[in-house]
Design a protein around this motif. Structure first.
Motif, PDB file in Angstrom:
ATOM      1  N   SER A  79      77.588  97.136 -21.404  1.00 52.27           N
ATOM      2  CA  SER A  79      78.056  95.808 -21.034  1.00 52.27           C
ATOM      3  C   SER A  79      76.906  94.817 -20.998  1.00 52.27           C
ATOM      4  N   THR A  80      75.772  95.251 -20.496  1.00 59.45           N
ATOM      5  CA  THR A  80      74.595  94.375 -20.436  1.00 59.45           C
ATOM      6  C   THR A  80      74.114  94.006 -21.836  1.00 59.45           C
ATOM      7  N   GLU A  81      74.076  94.974 -22.734  1.00 53.99           N
ATOM      8  CA  GLU A  81      73.652  94.711 -24.117  1.00 53.99           C
ATOM      9  C   GLU A  81      74.613  93.736 -24.804  1.00 53.99           C
ATOM     10  N   GLN A  82      75.905  93.893 -24.545  1.00 53.85           N
ATOM     11  CA  GLN A  82      76.883  92.986 -25.142  1.00 53.85           C
ATOM     12  C   GLN A  82      76.692  91.557 -24.633  1.00 53.85           C
ATOM     13  N   GLN A  83      76.485  91.403 -23.342  1.00 53.57           N
ATOM     14  CA  GLN A  83      76.305  90.066 -22.778  1.00 53.57           C
ATOM     15  C   GLN A  83      75.003  89.440 -23.256  1.00 53.57           C
ATOM     16  N   GLN A  84      73.969  90.253 -23.390  1.00 53.00           N
ATOM     17  CA  GLN A  84      72.700  89.741 -23.903  1.00 53.00           C
ATOM     18  C   GLN A  84      72.847  89.281 -25.348  1.00 53.00           C
ATOM     19  N   LEU A  85      73.618  90.020 -26.123  1.00 52.81           N
ATOM     20  CA  LEU A  85      73.840  89.660 -27.513  1.00 52.81           C
ATOM     21  C   LEU A  85      74.618  88.353 -27.620  1.00 52.81           C
ATOM     22  N   ILE A  86      75.700  88.219 -26.858  1.00 58.32           N
ATOM     23  CA  ILE A  86      76.505  86.998 -26.881  1.00 58.32           C
ATOM     24  C   ILE A  86      75.680  85.804 -26.419  1.00 58.32           C
ATOM     25  N   ALA A  87      74.794  86.030 -25.452  1.00 57.07           N
ATOM     26  CA  ALA A  87      73.955  84.938 -24.933  1.00 57.07           C
ATOM     27  C   ALA A  87      73.045  84.363 -26.015  1.00 57.07           C
ATOM     28  N   LYS A  88      72.748  85.147 -27.053  1.00 57.91           N
ATOM     29  CA  LYS A  88      71.870  84.678 -28.122  1.00 57.91           C
ATOM     30  C   LYS A  88      72.500  83.534 -28.922  1.00 57.91           C
ATOM     31  N   PHE A  89      73.828  83.392 -28.833  1.00 58.40           N
ATOM     32  CA  PHE A  89      74.473  82.271 -29.516  1.00 58.40           C
ATOM     33  C   PHE A  89      73.978  80.927 -28.984  1.00 58.40           C
ATOM     34  N   ALA A  90      73.480  80.894 -27.765  1.00 56.65           N
ATOM     35  CA  ALA A  90      72.964  79.655 -27.186  1.00 56.65           C
ATOM     36  C   ALA A  90      71.564  79.332 -27.678  1.00 56.65           C
ATOM     37  N   GLU A  91      70.967  80.241 -28.461  1.00 55.78           N
ATOM     38  CA  GLU A  91      69.585  80.063 -28.889  1.00 55.78           C
ATOM     39  C   GLU A  91      69.448  79.869 -30.392  1.00 55.78           C
ATOM     40  N   LEU A  92      70.553  79.631 -31.088  1.00 53.77           N
ATOM     41  CA  LEU A  92      70.494  79.442 -32.533  1.00 53.77           C
ATOM     42  C   LEU A  92      69.733  78.156 -32.874  1.00 53.77           C
ATOM     43  N   SER A  93      69.039  78.184 -33.994  1.00 57.89           N
ATOM     44  CA  SER A  93      68.236  77.034 -34.417  1.00 57.89           C
ATOM     45  C   SER A  93      69.043  76.110 -35.324  1.00 57.89           C
ATOM     46  N   ALA A  94      68.664  74.846 -35.315  1.00 60.03           N
ATOM     47  CA  ALA A  94      69.263  73.882 -36.238  1.00 60.03           C
ATOM     48  C   ALA A  94      68.793  74.160 -37.666  1.00 60.03           C
ATOM     49  N   PHE A  95      69.663  73.934 -38.634  1.00 61.03           N
ATOM     50  CA  PHE A  95      69.222  73.936 -40.021  1.00 61.03           C
ATOM     51  C   PHE A  95      68.134  72.870 -40.190  1.00 61.03           C
ATOM     52  N   ASP A  96      67.241  73.086 -41.135  1.00 62.91           N
ATOM     53  CA  ASP A  96      66.095  72.193 -41.305  1.00 62.91           C
ATOM     54  C   ASP A  96      66.481  70.740 -41.559  1.00 62.91           C
ATOM     55  N   ASP A  97      67.621  70.524 -42.192  1.00 61.79           N
ATOM     56  CA  ASP A  97      68.027  69.166 -42.547  1.00 61.79           C
ATOM     57  C   ASP A  97      68.736  68.426 -41.427  1.00 61.79           C
ATOM     58  N   VAL A  98      69.129  69.140 -40.368  1.00 66.02           N
ATOM     59  CA  VAL A  98      70.041  68.567 -39.380  1.00 66.02           C
ATOM     60  C   VAL A  98      69.410  67.429 -38.577  1.00 66.02           C
ATOM     61  N   ILE A  99      68.277  67.676 -37.951  1.00 70.68           N
ATOM     62  CA  ILE A  99      67.683  66.638 -37.106  1.00 70.68           C
ATOM     63  C   ILE A  99      67.249  65.426 -37.927  1.00 70.68           C
ATOM     64  N   PRO A 100      66.541  65.586 -39.061  1.00 71.32           N
ATOM     65  CA  PRO A 100      66.235  64.389 -39.856  1.00 71.32           C
ATOM     66  C   PRO A 100      67.484  63.684 -40.381  1.00 71.32           C
ATOM     67  N   GLY A 101      68.511  64.467 -40.743  1.00 69.53           N
ATOM     68  CA  GLY A 101      69.753  63.862 -41.220  1.00 69.53           C
ATOM     69  C   GLY A 101      70.461  63.069 -40.138  1.00 69.53           C
ATOM     70  N   LEU A 102      70.552  63.637 -38.925  1.00 73.91           N
ATOM     71  CA  LEU A 102      71.189  62.934 -37.816  1.00 73.91           C
ATOM     72  C   LEU A 102      70.399  61.693 -37.424  1.00 73.91           C
ATOM     73  N   LYS A 103      69.085  61.773 -37.469  1.00 79.68           N
ATOM     74  CA  LYS A 103      68.253  60.599 -37.169  1.00 79.68           C
ATOM     75  C   LYS A 103      68.586  59.451 -38.116  1.00 79.68           C
ATOM     76  N   LYS A 104      68.664  59.759 -39.397  1.00 81.87           N
ATOM     77  CA  LYS A 104      68.971  58.733 -40.393  1.00 81.87           C
ATOM     78  C   LYS A 104      70.361  58.142 -40.157  1.00 81.87           C
ATOM     79  N   LEU A 105      71.338  59.002 -39.871  1.00 85.07           N
ATOM     80  CA  LEU A 105      72.705  58.529 -39.646  1.00 85.07           C
ATOM     81  C   LEU A 105      72.784  57.648 -38.399  1.00 85.07           C
ATOM     82  N   LYS A 106      72.072  58.039 -37.360  1.00 87.60           N
ATOM     83  CA  LYS A 106      72.060  57.262 -36.126  1.00 87.60           C
ATOM     84  C   LYS A 106      71.402  55.902 -36.357  1.00 87.60           C
ATOM     85  N   GLU A 107      70.308  55.897 -37.108  1.00 83.19           N
ATOM     86  CA  GLU A 107      69.617  54.645 -37.423  1.00 83.19           C
ATOM     87  C   GLU A 107      70.500  53.708 -38.243  1.00 83.19           C
ATOM     88  N   GLN A 108      71.390  54.278 -39.031  1.00 82.61           N
ATOM     89  CA  GLN A 108      72.306  53.479 -39.841  1.00 82.61           C
ATOM     90  C   GLN A 108      73.446  52.888 -39.008  1.00 82.61           C
TER      91      GLN A 108
END
Length: 223
Positions: A79-108
């Motif tokens: 049960s502990t291993e399962q919860q630790q695994l599910i918790a990793k979903f909160a630590e996923l990284s953004a795709f490389d294009d996401v933050i620069p893309g969102l910045k540009k869209l917000k600036e527009q």
């Protein structure tokens, strides 16, 4: 023209493939297959619950899909291993294009929202951990309606929350079913084709725009 844009989260803003690293530590060489089945089943379970009107939040769908996969591959995690695994979903990284893309869209001048099947607190935590949150105006969850995409009610809810209409509200997703759902509900919709091997469903409903990433989307909308 400025748009109110709802962005799908998993596969569009953050990279779920990263889960493979965590799965390998526990499961070994079946990690890739296991991860794909886990993803497919949790989406299927959300669809089922929406159709049956037997709502439970996406965390429950994720846990039950994990149990299914463990049975399929005849694996055992504590049960502990399962919860630790599910918790990793909160630590996923953004795709490389996401933050620069969102910045540009917000600036527009576009209004930006993360729009997910996941509960708002979970999505907000993920967006903060991935450094995406400062580039958003809203975090919107279908949990508020106790149903799931692609129910048309959730896309109408997106418009209400963003105070937009069909002409100014846009859904952006890497999931064809999400794009089709948004178009069916009357919104404009963009498919992010993150892999050249991906195919869009051969339906009568097609995206208004296909882009490879969010930087390309910003360039097109700058138009």
């Amino acid at each position: 023209m400025n748009y109110s844009i709802g962005f799908d989260v998993y596969g569009t803003l953050v990279d779920p493939v990263e889960m493979g690293q965590h799965l390998e530590n526990l499961i070994g060489d079946k990690a890739s297959e296991f991860g794909q089945l886990w993803h497919d089943k949790k989406v299927e379970y959300a669809f089922r619950r929406a159709l049956m009107q037997q709502y439970a939040d996406f965390t429950v769908c994720t846990q039950q899909a994990l149990q299914y996969c463990l049975h399929v591959y005849q694996l055992s995690l504590t049960s502990t291993e399962q919860q630790q695994l599910i918790a990793k979903f909160a630590e996923l990284s953004a795709f490389d294009d996401v933050i620069p893309g969102l910045k540009k869209l917000k600036e527009q001048g576009h209004q930006i929202a993360a729009f997910s099947n996941g509960p708002e607190l979970s999505v907000r935590t993920l967006m903060a951990n991935s450094q995406i949150l400062p580039h958003l105006h809203h975090v919107i969850s279908v949990d508020d309606l106790q149903t799931y995409k692609p129910n048309p009610d959730v896309y109408q809810y997106l418009m209400r929350r963003m105070q937009a209409d069909m002409n100014s509200c846009m859904m952006v997703s890497s999931n064809p079913w999400d794009v089709i759902g948004a178009k069916s509900a009357g919104l404009q919709a963009v498919w992010v084709k993150r892999s050249p091997n991906k195919l869009f469903d051969p339906w009568e409903i097609q995206p208004d725009l296909i882009v490879s990433d969010l930087i390309e989307l910003a360039e097109v909308l700058k138009g």
